[in-house]
Structure formats: structure tokens, C-alpha cells
Design a protein around this motif. Structure first.
Motif, PDB file in Angstrom:
ATOM      1  N   ASP A 187       0.819  -1.292   0.024  1.00 19.53           N
ATOM      2  CA  ASP A 187      -0.266   0.017  -0.057  1.00 19.53           C
ATOM      3  C   ASP A 187       0.826   1.250  -0.153  1.00 19.53           C
ATOM      4  O   ASP A 187       0.621   2.025  -0.798  1.00 19.53           O
ATOM      5  CB  ASP A 187      -0.907   0.139   1.390  1.00 19.53           C
ATOM      6  CG  ASP A 187      -2.054  -0.995   1.231  1.00 19.53           C
ATOM      7  OD1 ASP A 187      -2.277  -1.535   0.225  1.00 19.53           O
ATOM      8  OD2 ASP A 187      -2.307  -1.531   2.275  1.00 19.53           O
ATOM      9  N   LEU A 188       1.872   1.113   0.783  1.00 20.12           N
ATOM     10  CA  LEU A 188       2.684   2.249   1.202  1.00 20.12           C
ATOM     11  C   LEU A 188       3.533   2.689  -0.272  1.00 20.12           C
ATOM     12  O   LEU A 188       3.452   3.804  -0.913  1.00 20.12           O
ATOM     13  CB  LEU A 188       3.763   2.028   2.149  1.00 20.12           C
ATOM     14  CG  LEU A 188       4.480   3.330   2.421  1.00 20.12           C
ATOM     15  CD1 LEU A 188       3.921   3.934   3.095  1.00 20.12           C
ATOM     16  CD2 LEU A 188       5.820   2.719   3.365  1.00 20.12           C
ATOM     17  N   GLN A 211       2.459   1.796  -3.352  1.00 22.62           N
ATOM     18  CA  GLN A 211       1.410   2.376  -4.288  1.00 22.62           C
ATOM     19  C   GLN A 211       1.210   4.054  -3.856  1.00 22.62           C
ATOM     20  O   GLN A 211       1.162   4.608  -4.920  1.00 22.62           O
ATOM     21  CB  GLN A 211       0.236   1.611  -4.068  1.00 22.62           C
ATOM     22  CG  GLN A 211      -1.063   2.067  -4.735  1.00 22.62           C
ATOM     23  CD  GLN A 211      -0.722   1.954  -6.364  1.00 22.62           C
ATOM     24  OE1 GLN A 211      -0.326   0.772  -6.610  1.00 22.62           O
ATOM     25  NE2 GLN A 211      -1.179   2.885  -7.016  1.00 22.62           N
ATOM     26  N   VAL A 212       1.185   4.396  -2.628  1.00 24.99           N
ATOM     27  CA  VAL A 212       1.166   5.793  -2.411  1.00 24.99           C
ATOM     28  C   VAL A 212       2.168   6.549  -3.046  1.00 24.99           C
ATOM     29  O   VAL A 212       2.162   7.514  -3.565  1.00 24.99           O
ATOM     30  CB  VAL A 212       0.814   5.885  -0.989  1.00 24.99           C
ATOM     31  CG1 VAL A 212       1.098   7.540  -0.652  1.00 24.99           C
ATOM     32  CG2 VAL A 212      -0.356   5.262  -0.449  1.00 24.99           C
TER      33      VAL A 212
END
Lengths: 205, 205
Positions: free
Chosen positions: A185-186, A188-189
Motif C-alpha cells: 500500500d505504501l 502504491q502511495v
């Protein structure tokens, strides 16, 4: 280990340059889980099993030791985030950013103290930090020479610098407070935010 | 003005609290174009036309003076970036962000030195900086209580913190290197990047 046997035969077989590198490796390893303030000459001497005097001989004092360790850590970070030599620009940058996240996560205590030292009044440490920060930014242009993902304009360089500050804050804060985000997720950010940020700029004149 | 007339009649008419506030206002004004290191008790005493001794009396020493000036500057920043009490959440946040950019641009030398001091080893200054940083973040949730623009989740709080670090770097760098961007372009990057950043997050679980 004792701190009083600087010339035991096993240790003196190394050439001075190799021994210095070995001590810097140890310093960087100790820095992974310690702040710069906690990394004293005494601790390094004890961990390396050599005398303080010999360490001073190699590094010319505490400031010289800090500078050498921080430069070695910066070189390490730069090497471990090298994009693969083959592949599409976007894939190569993704690999480099993944390397950055993993490096900061693995070394976050020391990294955080470097950021702090670089913002403070130590000019030599700030210079090492800023040179590395700039070299990492430069990679976006060399890994994407056609400017397909990251066009090379003054405005893009301005937002890239700010985005780097954001990524640094994001990863360091995430180490303490993951906020339900996985490493993916990180990433992706991080990878999604740069093109989004560039999209907020007016078209180049 | 001379530094040897601390009790001239025009000056002593002020109550001690008012005089202290007046001195803090002067300190903040001097800080707009100076770093914290350049803002000495001597300079303030000279500019205020009072004695060093009286300044020490009000602030209890150099550290007390720095803390009081920085707290006053932080209160100023917070007040000058207050969103209007009426309007749509997005408009109110836009107005607040415009106030932030204008404040940093007008006070960038002092602001930069505060960021530096806050990253350094001065715990009291760091605490003031972090409290203000957090209070500014909190506004995004109070100005948008329905979470229409900025949903209140741990992940959004994490990226908001990083986005604040980005905005700070962006505005401070822009002051030195405008990179062909106007103030409106800069505001466009700032206001456009936050929703774009939140869009890179996975949907809340």
C-alpha cells in the motif's frame, strides 16, 4: 572482546584501507538501530575490539568518524536503491523506490537521526545529506531520459524535491504508525503520488 | 532610540503584559527576515530601545525569549491561516491554505530557521513546532466534519502528515527558486495534490 588488544594477529592482517572500511561497515550497522548521538567512538571501539586511540587514528576524531560513517551510509543507500540497468523507465524507477522504502525501514532509527543531523547545524553532515538527496532526484531523469514519466523542467524539479521530502516523512512515520497500510500500500502511495503531483502543474510554457 | 532609557515615561505606561506582547510582536517581526540564530537579545533590546536586563526580566533568559517568540510566531501562523467560519469545506480549506502560503512567503527566513530548530536538538522548540503542525492538520477534519474531502482514517492522517511536510518544502524552496511557477500555480499544486494523494490509498477496510 576487549578494547585493549588492537594488534592481535588476526586483526592486523587487514590492510589499513580494508580495516577502515570494516569499521565503517560496523558503524553503519550500529547506526541502523541507534541515533547518531548514541553511536560513540567508545561503542564502536568496544564492538570492534580495538582501542579508542586506533579509531582516532583512522578517523581523526569524533567529527571525522561521524562524517565517514554518514558518508558510508549514504553511499550504501545510493547503491541499494540503484535502478536495474534494463527495463522500462517506470519499472526501473519502481524497483529503485522499493529499494528506498526497504532501506529506510531496515535502518529507520539511524536514518531518522541523519535527517535530524542534516537539518541541524552540522554543515558537513548536511552537505552529505543534500548531495545524496540530489543524487537520488537525478536518477529520475537519468532512468527516464526521454522524460516520458518525469519531464525535466524547473517546475518538475521543484515538486520532485518536495515529493522526496514527503516520501521521507511518509516512510519514517509509517515505521512507527503503519496506519493499517501494508508495505505494498505504501509503495502504491509513493509511486502513484509522483505522476499525480506532476499532473497538478500547469503545462510547460 | 537609545538602549539606556528603559523607564522613559511614554514606555512605562504600558502594563507589563502589554509590554511583553509588544516585545514578542517585535521579535516575530524581526524573525520574518532573520534566522533564529541572528535574533539575539541584544538586537531585540536595541530595536525596542530597552535594556538587556529588562528583556531578561520579561523572558527569563535567552532560551525563554526564543521559546516565547517562537510560540508567538506559531500562534500568529495559526491565526492567520484560520479558515473562514462560513462556506463549503473545500472553499474554507482553500482559504486556509492560501493563508499558509502567504504567511510562509512573507516570513520565510524566520520560518526556515524554525523548521531547522524544530528538527534539531531543542526539545521546547520542537514541541511548539509539532503542536502547531498537528493543530494545522486537525483543521482539515474540523473544517470538513463530514469527511467529504478528507475522510478521517489513520491512513489519511498518515498521508496528510507527509503532505504537510511536502507543502512546507515546496513553499520554502519556491521562495528561493520559483521555477516559472506563479503563486496561483503553487496553490494549484498544493490544493490539487492532497485529494490526488488520498486517491492513491486503498479503500478503507
Amino acid at each position: 572482546m576487549t578494547a585493549t588488544t588492537p594488534s592481535s594477529s588476526a586483526r592486523t592482517r587487514l590492510a589499513p584501507g580494508e580495516r577502515r572500511t570494516q569499521l565503517l561497515d560496523l558503524g553503519v550497522r550500529l547506526l541502523a538501530t541507534r541515533s547518531l548521538d548514541e553511536l560513540s567512538i567508545d561503542l564502536l571501539a568496544e564492538e570492534a575490539g580495538i582501542s579508542r586511540g586506533l579509531l582516532y587514528h583512522y578517523f581523526g576524531g569524533k567529527q571525522g568518524f561521524y562524517e565517514a560513517v554518514v558518508q558510508h551510509a549514504a553511499d550504501d543507500l545510493y547503491a541499494q536503491t540503484a535502478p536495474p540497468s534494463e527495463g522500462e523507465p517506470l519499472e526501473r524507477l519502481m524497483a529503485s523506490l522499493t529499494g528506498y522504502v526497504d532501506y529506510v525501514v531496515a535502518n529507520h532509527t539511524g536514518y531518522r537521526s541523519l535527517v535530524k543531523a542534516a537539518s541541524g547545524s552540522n554543515d558537513a553532515l548536511r552537505a552529505i545529506y543534500e548531495t545524496t538527496f540530489t543524487a537520488l532526484a537525478e536518477r529520475f531523469f537519468t532512468a527516464d531520459p526521454g522524460g516520458l514519466v518525469i519531464p525535466d523542467t524547473p517546475a518538475v524539479r521543484l515538486v520532485l524535491h518536495a515529493w522526496q521530502a514527503m516520501v521521507e516523512d511518509l516512510v519514517l512515520t509509517w515505521c512507527d504508525t503503519p496506519a493499517d497500510l501494508t508495505r505494498d500500500d505504501l509503495l502504491q502511495v509513493i509511486t502513484g503520488s509522483l505522476p499525480a503531483l506532476i499532473d497538478t502543474l500547469p503545462p510547460p510554457k
